[in-house]
Design a protein around this motif. Structure first.
Motif, PDB file in Angstrom:
ATOM      1  N   ILE A   3     -25.919 -16.908 -32.985  1.00 23.38           N
ATOM      2  CA  ILE A   3     -26.591 -15.699 -33.461  1.00 23.38           C
ATOM      3  C   ILE A   3     -26.343 -14.595 -32.434  1.00 23.38           C
ATOM      4  O   ILE A   3     -26.549 -14.808 -31.234  1.00 23.38           O
ATOM      5  CB  ILE A   3     -28.108 -15.939 -33.609  1.00 23.38           C
ATOM      6  CG1 ILE A   3     -28.372 -17.080 -34.585  1.00 23.38           C
ATOM      7  CG2 ILE A   3     -28.812 -14.661 -34.048  1.00 23.38           C
ATOM      8  CD1 ILE A   3     -29.817 -17.525 -34.627  1.00 23.38           C
ATOM      9  N   PRO A   4     -25.902 -13.409 -32.874  1.00 22.57           N
ATOM     10  CA  PRO A   4     -25.701 -12.301 -31.928  1.00 22.57           C
ATOM     11  C   PRO A   4     -27.019 -11.950 -31.243  1.00 22.57           C
ATOM     12  O   PRO A   4     -28.056 -11.822 -31.897  1.00 22.57           O
ATOM     13  CB  PRO A   4     -25.232 -11.144 -32.813  1.00 22.57           C
ATOM     14  CG  PRO A   4     -24.819 -11.757 -34.100  1.00 22.57           C
ATOM     15  CD  PRO A   4     -25.578 -13.035 -34.241  1.00 22.57           C
ATOM     16  N   CYS A   5     -26.954 -11.828 -29.932  1.00 27.93           N
ATOM     17  CA  CYS A   5     -28.173 -11.558 -29.175  1.00 27.93           C
ATOM     18  C   CYS A   5     -27.870 -10.712 -27.956  1.00 27.93           C
ATOM     19  O   CYS A   5     -26.716 -10.498 -27.595  1.00 27.93           O
ATOM     20  CB  CYS A   5     -28.846 -12.864 -28.765  1.00 27.93           C
ATOM     21  SG  CYS A   5     -27.833 -13.906 -27.706  1.00 27.93           S
ATOM     22  N   VAL A   6     -28.927 -10.255 -27.319  1.00 28.67           N
ATOM     23  CA  VAL A   6     -28.850  -9.507 -26.070  1.00 28.67           C
ATOM     24  C   VAL A   6     -29.486 -10.382 -25.011  1.00 28.67           C
ATOM     25  O   VAL A   6     -30.614 -10.842 -25.187  1.00 28.67           O
ATOM     26  CB  VAL A   6     -29.609  -8.161 -26.183  1.00 28.67           C
ATOM     27  CG1 VAL A   6     -29.606  -7.429 -24.861  1.00 28.67           C
ATOM     28  CG2 VAL A   6     -29.032  -7.313 -27.294  1.00 28.67           C
ATOM     29  N   ARG A   7     -28.762 -10.636 -23.929  1.00 32.77           N
ATOM     30  CA  ARG A   7     -29.298 -11.452 -22.844  1.00 32.77           C
ATOM     31  C   ARG A   7     -29.799 -10.548 -21.723  1.00 32.77           C
ATOM     32  O   ARG A   7     -29.067  -9.696 -21.233  1.00 32.77           O
ATOM     33  CB  ARG A   7     -28.238 -12.412 -22.329  1.00 32.77           C
ATOM     34  CG  ARG A   7     -27.851 -13.417 -23.383  1.00 32.77           C
ATOM     35  CD  ARG A   7     -26.985 -14.535 -22.832  1.00 32.77           C
ATOM     36  NE  ARG A   7     -26.616 -15.427 -23.920  1.00 32.77           N
ATOM     37  CZ  ARG A   7     -27.363 -16.398 -24.396  1.00 32.77           C
ATOM     38  NH1 ARG A   7     -28.537 -16.629 -23.855  1.00 32.77           N
ATOM     39  NH2 ARG A   7     -26.956 -17.148 -25.389  1.00 32.77           N
ATOM     40  N   LEU A   8     -31.036 -10.747 -21.360  1.00 33.06           N
ATOM     41  CA  LEU A   8     -31.678 -10.008 -20.269  1.00 33.06           C
ATOM     42  C   LEU A   8     -32.082 -11.035 -19.224  1.00 33.06           C
ATOM     43  O   LEU A   8     -33.216 -11.501 -19.213  1.00 33.06           O
ATOM     44  CB  LEU A   8     -32.898  -9.241 -20.789  1.00 33.06           C
ATOM     45  CG  LEU A   8     -32.636  -8.291 -21.965  1.00 33.06           C
ATOM     46  CD1 LEU A   8     -33.944  -7.815 -22.571  1.00 33.06           C
ATOM     47  CD2 LEU A   8     -31.787  -7.129 -21.520  1.00 33.06           C
ATOM     48  N   GLY A   9     -31.106 -11.436 -18.418  1.00 31.67           N
ATOM     49  CA  GLY A   9     -31.350 -12.539 -17.487  1.00 31.67           C
ATOM     50  C   GLY A   9     -31.526 -13.809 -18.281  1.00 31.67           C
ATOM     51  O   GLY A   9     -30.692 -14.168 -19.090  1.00 31.67           O
ATOM     52  N   ARG A  10     -32.637 -14.478 -18.090  1.00 23.05           N
ATOM     53  CA  ARG A  10     -32.889 -15.707 -18.842  1.00 23.05           C
ATOM     54  C   ARG A  10     -33.539 -15.453 -20.194  1.00 23.05           C
ATOM     55  O   ARG A  10     -33.741 -16.367 -20.982  1.00 23.05           O
ATOM     56  CB  ARG A  10     -33.742 -16.670 -18.022  1.00 23.05           C
ATOM     57  CG  ARG A  10     -35.155 -16.217 -17.815  1.00 23.05           C
ATOM     58  CD  ARG A  10     -35.907 -17.185 -16.900  1.00 23.05           C
ATOM     59  NE  ARG A  10     -37.307 -16.845 -16.840  1.00 23.05           N
ATOM     60  CZ  ARG A  10     -38.269 -17.599 -17.336  1.00 23.05           C
ATOM     61  NH1 ARG A  10     -37.980 -18.735 -17.905  1.00 23.05           N
ATOM     62  NH2 ARG A  10     -39.518 -17.217 -17.241  1.00 23.05           N
ATOM     63  N   TYR A  11     -33.855 -14.198 -20.474  1.00 22.66           N
ATOM     64  CA  TYR A  11     -34.490 -13.842 -21.734  1.00 22.66           C
ATOM     65  C   TYR A  11     -33.448 -13.468 -22.776  1.00 22.66           C
ATOM     66  O   TYR A  11     -32.457 -12.818 -22.476  1.00 22.66           O
ATOM     67  CB  TYR A  11     -35.474 -12.682 -21.539  1.00 22.66           C
ATOM     68  CG  TYR A  11     -36.555 -13.015 -20.555  1.00 22.66           C
ATOM     69  CD1 TYR A  11     -37.596 -13.859 -20.912  1.00 22.66           C
ATOM     70  CD2 TYR A  11     -36.520 -12.510 -19.259  1.00 22.66           C
ATOM     71  CE1 TYR A  11     -38.587 -14.190 -19.993  1.00 22.66           C
ATOM     72  CE2 TYR A  11     -37.509 -12.832 -18.341  1.00 22.66           C
ATOM     73  CZ  TYR A  11     -38.538 -13.672 -18.712  1.00 22.66           C
ATOM     74  OH  TYR A  11     -39.503 -13.999 -17.811  1.00 22.66           O
TER      75      TYR A  11
END
Length: 79
Positions: free
Chosen positions: A52-60
């Motif tokens: 699923i396309p996502c945005v990674r903010l560190g471990r989030y």
């Protein structure tokens, strides 16, 4: 303690491009699937075309609700 300040909007607010950043709990609720299914489909060991396309903010991990990428991924899975 006030969690919202004028210069730091909450993550779930709509961004300028019309996409809203939501977490895996919210995406699972909107798609009516288990949260574990959402998390499994964002992991590196999942084949690229299944992620699923996502945005990674560190471990989030966050998802851009209303974005063309997320909409296209879902449309592809419907066929």
């Amino acid at each position: 303690m006030n969690l919202e300040t004028s210069d730091v909007p909450l993550m779930s607010q709509t961004r300028g491009n019309g996409a809203e950043l939501i977490d895996s709990v919210e995406l699972a609720a909107r798609w009516r699937v288990p949260e574990s299914w959402i998390r499994n489909h964002t992991r590196a060991r999942t084949p690229q075309d299944e992620r699923i396309p996502c945005v990674r903010l560190g471990r989030y991990v966050r998802f851009e609700w209303g974005s063309p990428r997320l909409s296209a991924w879902l449309a592809q899975k419907r066929h």
